[in-house]
Write a protein that holds these residues in place. Structure first.
Motif, PDB file in Angstrom:
ATOM      1  N   SER A  30      14.887  28.988  28.960  1.00 39.40           N
ATOM      2  CA  SER A  30      13.600  29.040  28.285  1.00 39.40           C
ATOM      3  C   SER A  30      12.864  30.323  28.636  1.00 39.40           C
ATOM      4  O   SER A  30      12.754  30.671  29.801  1.00 39.40           O
ATOM      5  CB  SER A  30      12.747  27.852  28.719  1.00 39.40           C
ATOM      6  OG  SER A  30      11.423  28.018  28.301  1.00 39.40           O
ATOM      7  N   ASN A 118      13.338  24.167  22.665  1.00 36.97           N
ATOM      8  CA  ASN A 118      13.999  24.947  21.614  1.00 36.97           C
ATOM      9  C   ASN A 118      14.613  23.985  20.603  1.00 36.97           C
ATOM     10  O   ASN A 118      15.035  22.886  20.931  1.00 36.97           O
ATOM     11  CB  ASN A 118      15.023  25.942  22.170  1.00 36.97           C
ATOM     12  CG  ASN A 118      16.200  25.292  22.836  1.00 36.97           C
ATOM     13  OD1 ASN A 118      16.056  24.276  23.488  1.00 36.97           O
ATOM     14  ND2 ASN A 118      17.355  25.867  22.689  1.00 36.97           N
ATOM     15  N   TRP A 125      12.405  28.819  20.106  1.00 30.45           N
ATOM     16  CA  TRP A 125      11.529  28.160  21.066  1.00 30.45           C
ATOM     17  C   TRP A 125      10.152  27.976  20.463  1.00 30.45           C
ATOM     18  O   TRP A 125       9.639  28.849  19.771  1.00 30.45           O
ATOM     19  CB  TRP A 125      11.430  28.987  22.341  1.00 30.45           C
ATOM     20  CG  TRP A 125      12.667  28.894  23.169  1.00 30.45           C
ATOM     21  CD1 TRP A 125      13.769  29.706  23.095  1.00 30.45           C
ATOM     22  CD2 TRP A 125      12.940  27.930  24.170  1.00 30.45           C
ATOM     23  NE1 TRP A 125      14.710  29.285  23.999  1.00 30.45           N
ATOM     24  CE2 TRP A 125      14.226  28.204  24.674  1.00 30.45           C
ATOM     25  CE3 TRP A 125      12.231  26.858  24.696  1.00 30.45           C
ATOM     26  CZ2 TRP A 125      14.801  27.441  25.686  1.00 30.45           C
ATOM     27  CZ3 TRP A 125      12.810  26.103  25.704  1.00 30.45           C
ATOM     28  CH2 TRP A 125      14.088  26.413  26.182  1.00 30.45           C
TER      29      TRP A 125
END
Length: 143
Positions: A30, A118, A125
């Motif tokens: 992320s 995501n 994302w």
């Protein structure tokens, strides 16, 4: 006065150091979550919490350093700071990176909460409204 070669090498080394602090675009980790969306107007029919009875929810859980939560599908994912839907969660349960408080988006137990994840379609994302998640999201780390 410094020789030109040392200045160029120093500048290139600094640029390489700077670039190495950002993950590659193909990285599956992320990225740092930007602020949650500022305003999303949600019709009552698209708010899953509107028709669900009040009950105690199961907690999100951490398995293999990933946070999992039960969710409804297809859950829209919003681009940070906008009302643009950029992807959808099609799986249940799904992985979430963190939670953030933003503007009100639902009438559920966390009316200002958004979760960073995501998508399953494009892999982009973005944020999911907390009302699409049936697990209690308090255990998620804060973005």
């Amino acid at each position: 006065m410094r020789p030109r070669g040392i200045i160029v090498v120093s500048a290139l080394a600094a640029a390489g150091l700077l670039l190495s602090t950002f993950p590659a675009s193909a990285d599956s980790r992320s990225p740092v979550a930007p602020p949650a969306p500022t305003r999303v107007s949600t019709p009552a029919t698209s708010d899953p919490s509107a028709d669900s009875p009040t009950k105690l929810a199961d907690l999100c859980w951490n398995r293999e350093n990933r946070w999992w939560c039960s969710n409804r599908t297809p859950a829209p994912i919003y681009e940070a700071g906008t009302t643009n839907i950029i992807d959808y969660l099609l799986t249940n349960p799904s992985v979430f990176a963190c939670r953030a408080e933003g503007n009100r988006n639902n009438n559920g137990p966390h009316p200002n909460r958004w979760e960073w994840t995501n998508g399953d379609v494009t892999g982009r994302w973005g944020y999911v409204m907390d009302s699409w998640i049936s697990s209690e999201t308090d255990p998620l780390p804060v973005c």
